[in-house]
Design a protein around this motif. Structure first.
Motif, PDB file in Angstrom:
ATOM      1  N   ALA A  10     -73.983   6.191  50.426  1.00  0.00           N
ATOM      2  CA  ALA A  10     -73.840   7.333  49.770  1.00  0.00           C
ATOM      3  C   ALA A  10     -74.661   7.639  48.310  1.00  0.00           C
ATOM      4  O   ALA A  10     -75.120   8.574  47.852  1.00  0.00           O
ATOM      5  CB  ALA A  10     -72.224   7.137  49.125  1.00  0.00           C
ATOM      6  N   PRO A  18     -73.283  11.627  44.868  1.00  0.00           N
ATOM      7  CA  PRO A  18     -73.047  13.242  45.373  1.00  0.00           C
ATOM      8  C   PRO A  18     -71.539  13.513  45.070  1.00  0.00           C
ATOM      9  O   PRO A  18     -70.733  12.914  45.348  1.00  0.00           O
ATOM     10  CB  PRO A  18     -73.089  12.646  46.785  1.00  0.00           C
ATOM     11  N   ARG A  20     -69.568  14.999  46.990  1.00  0.00           N
ATOM     12  CA  ARG A  20     -68.709  14.834  47.983  1.00  0.00           C
ATOM     13  C   ARG A  20     -67.945  13.651  47.699  1.00  0.00           C
ATOM     14  O   ARG A  20     -66.442  13.394  47.937  1.00  0.00           O
ATOM     15  CB  ARG A  20     -69.607  14.418  49.301  1.00  0.00           C
ATOM     16  N   TYR A  21     -68.281  12.715  46.775  1.00  0.00           N
ATOM     17  CA  TYR A  21     -67.685  11.591  46.584  1.00  0.00           C
ATOM     18  C   TYR A  21     -66.824  11.326  45.121  1.00  0.00           C
ATOM     19  O   TYR A  21     -66.524  10.617  44.624  1.00  0.00           O
ATOM     20  CB  TYR A  21     -68.376  10.183  46.718  1.00  0.00           C
ATOM     21  N   THR A  22     -66.875  12.769  44.760  1.00  0.00           N
ATOM     22  CA  THR A  22     -66.281  12.887  43.353  1.00  0.00           C
ATOM     23  C   THR A  22     -64.945  13.865  43.558  1.00  0.00           C
ATOM     24  O   THR A  22     -64.648  14.445  44.487  1.00  0.00           O
ATOM     25  CB  THR A  22     -67.160  13.564  42.336  1.00  0.00           C
ATOM     26  N   GLY A  25     -65.381  17.278  44.332  1.00  0.00           N
ATOM     27  CA  GLY A  25     -65.966  17.410  45.840  1.00  0.00           C
ATOM     28  C   GLY A  25     -64.802  17.379  46.630  1.00  0.00           C
ATOM     29  O   GLY A  25     -63.664  17.538  46.462  1.00  0.00           O
ATOM     30  N   GLU A  26     -65.153  16.664  47.731  1.00  0.00           N
ATOM     31  CA  GLU A  26     -64.051  16.006  48.828  1.00  0.00           C
ATOM     32  C   GLU A  26     -63.152  14.826  48.333  1.00  0.00           C
ATOM     33  O   GLU A  26     -62.171  14.509  48.993  1.00  0.00           O
ATOM     34  CB  GLU A  26     -64.968  15.802  50.336  1.00  0.00           C
ATOM     35  N   ASP A  27     -63.704  14.173  47.131  1.00  0.00           N
ATOM     36  CA  ASP A  27     -62.832  13.022  46.756  1.00  0.00           C
ATOM     37  C   ASP A  27     -62.941  11.807  47.716  1.00  0.00           C
ATOM     38  O   ASP A  27     -61.859  11.269  47.936  1.00  0.00           O
ATOM     39  CB  ASP A  27     -61.929  13.536  46.094  1.00  0.00           C
ATOM     40  N   LEU A  28     -63.924  11.660  48.554  1.00  0.00           N
ATOM     41  CA  LEU A  28     -63.885  10.606  49.322  1.00  0.00           C
ATOM     42  C   LEU A  28     -64.529   9.277  48.864  1.00  0.00           C
ATOM     43  O   LEU A  28     -65.407   9.181  47.851  1.00  0.00           O
ATOM     44  CB  LEU A  28     -65.046  10.693  50.695  1.00  0.00           C
ATOM     45  N   GLU A  75     -66.707   4.870  54.547  1.00  0.00           N
ATOM     46  CA  GLU A  75     -66.235   6.005  53.750  1.00  0.00           C
ATOM     47  C   GLU A  75     -64.932   6.537  53.947  1.00  0.00           C
ATOM     48  O   GLU A  75     -64.360   6.492  55.005  1.00  0.00           O
ATOM     49  CB  GLU A  75     -67.263   7.018  53.241  1.00  0.00           C
ATOM     50  N   GLY A  76     -64.373   7.138  53.071  1.00  0.00           N
ATOM     51  CA  GLY A  76     -63.058   7.965  53.270  1.00  0.00           C
ATOM     52  C   GLY A  76     -61.831   7.134  53.366  1.00  0.00           C
ATOM     53  O   GLY A  76     -61.112   7.748  54.327  1.00  0.00           O
TER      54      GLY A  76
END
Length: 156
Positions: A10, A18, A20-22, A25-28, A75-76
């Protein structure tokens, strides 16, 4: 203590996380690649802290334990107190209640987040209502290895 290395696809060590990981974003939760795990390891725990929080230093965003020993943690990781896809790993109470809660600094703030991976010689017997301090107390004397991965995020 034998060295442990933690990386992520990531973001790089000290690099930007990124969106996406916040939480913007998608909080993954990001993936983790662990190198050098000792043979007699029994479980893995991970914490994520905001090292730049102005009011609460090292504000805890995530705490998870009893992850089965593995070199790749995908992830996720799903929300919930118990994570069946990770062998019944337990997520405790943090900013993300029983889940990963990614970076979410105030507008225009630039914060550093520290992911700490612990390799343990046992499984931890704690309730999902437990917090990071409870985990740290239970892990005392059981940490075989420990490594960190730092990432940064600026909320624009």
């Amino acid at each position: 203590m034998q060295p442990l290395t933690v990386k992520s696809n990531a973001f790089e060590e000290g690099g930007l996380i990124p969106i996406r990981y916040t939480a913007r974003g998608e909080d993954l939760s990001p993936d983790f690649e662990l190198e050098g795990i000792v043979d007699h390891a029994e479980s893995i725990a991970i914490t994520c802290d905001d090292a730049s929080h102005p009011l609460f230093p090292n504000y805890n965003h995530w705490v998870i334990w009893n992850i089965p020993v593995q070199e790749i943690i995908k992830e996720g990781i799903p929300r919930g107190a118990t994570v069946d896809s990770l062998g019944g790993a337990i997520q405790g109470i943090a900013y993300g209640r029983n889940r990963y809660k990614g970076p979410k600094p105030p507008l225009n703030a630039f914060h550093t987040y520290v992911f700490t991976v612990y390799v343990l010689d046992c499984k931890i017997d704690l309730s999902p209502k437990s917090r990071k301090r409870d985990l740290l107390n239970q892990m005392e004397g059981h940490i075989l290895q420990q490594a960190t991965l730092l990432g940064k995020f600026k909320n624009r």
